[in-house]
Design an enzyme around this catalytic site. Structure first.
Site, PDB file in Angstrom:
ATOM      1  N   TYR A  72       0.845  -1.188   0.000  1.00  0.00           N
ATOM      2  CA  TYR A  72       0.000   0.000   0.000  1.00  0.00           C
ATOM      3  C   TYR A  72       0.884   1.242   0.000  1.00  0.00           C
ATOM      4  CZ  TYR A  72      -3.433   3.480   1.392  1.00  0.00           C
ATOM      5  OH  TYR A  72      -4.226   4.599   1.431  1.00  0.00           O
ATOM      6  N   HIS A 111      -4.739   5.159  -2.725  1.00  0.00           N
ATOM      7  CA  HIS A 111      -5.940   5.990  -2.887  1.00  0.00           C
ATOM      8  C   HIS A 111      -5.519   7.339  -3.461  1.00  0.00           C
ATOM      9  CE1 HIS A 111      -7.252   3.117   0.213  1.00  0.00           C
ATOM     10  NE2 HIS A 111      -8.453   3.292  -0.306  1.00  0.00           N
TER      11      HIS A 111
END
Length: 168
Positions: A72, A111
């Site tokens: 991530y 994101h």
């Protein structure tokens, strides 16, 4: 602007620099736990230097979710005057190389605020795809929605690591 781009470790001595960069680059603020965790991830967090000036940083963590080993990208950014000089590319390539050498990651994801077209374009150049849009992902910033961008690191036909059949 010609210059030398180098990546350096994040240490207790320069973590304040990382904090300052993130405050300027990103519209969201990160808590003390974020910075404490960053000191534990080793090569997955780097400061980017342009001619010895800290101008950006990348911070990642390993995430075990959806029965996968995923990387991530928590933050990857560079000060506005130093964009489009290859600094983001150098940081992202550093992270992709770690995944490649490791060989056990299923994918890498992050994101991005839906209005951040330059970031979306940047990641798409590297083979990331928008896989979903999360409503109201961000608090206190507009637009609050975020795209989830993901790059698959395995070919669909390859069995997951550790499940390779041994020949008798």
């Amino acid at each position: 602007m010609k210059g030398r781009i180098e990546l350096g470790d994040v240490t207790p001595h320069n973590i304040k620099q990382l904090k300052r960069l993130n405050q300027v680059i990103f519209p969201v603020s990160y808590n003390d736990k974020f910075y404490k965790d960053v000191l534990e991830v080793g090569e997955l967090a780097k400061l980017a230097y342009f001619n010895d000036i800290a101008v950006g940083a990348v911070c990642c963590r390993v995430d075990h979710s959806q029965n996968q080993k995923r990387l991530y990208i928590m933050t990857l950014g560079c000060l506005a005057p130093y964009r489009r000089l290859g600094i983001g590319t150098k940081m992202l390539n550093h992270v992709l190389n770690i995944c490649e050498k490791d060989g056990t990651f299923d994918n890498i994801y992050l994101h991005v605020q839906i209005s951040n077209e330059s970031a979306i374009d940047f990641y798409q150049k590297f083979g990331f795809e928008i896989i979903e849009t999360k409503k109201n992902y961000y608090k206190r910033i507009e637009p609050a929605d975020a795209h989830v961008l993901q790059k698959s690191l395995r070919s669909p036909c390859a069995p997951p690591a550790g499940e390779l059949q041994k020949a008798d």
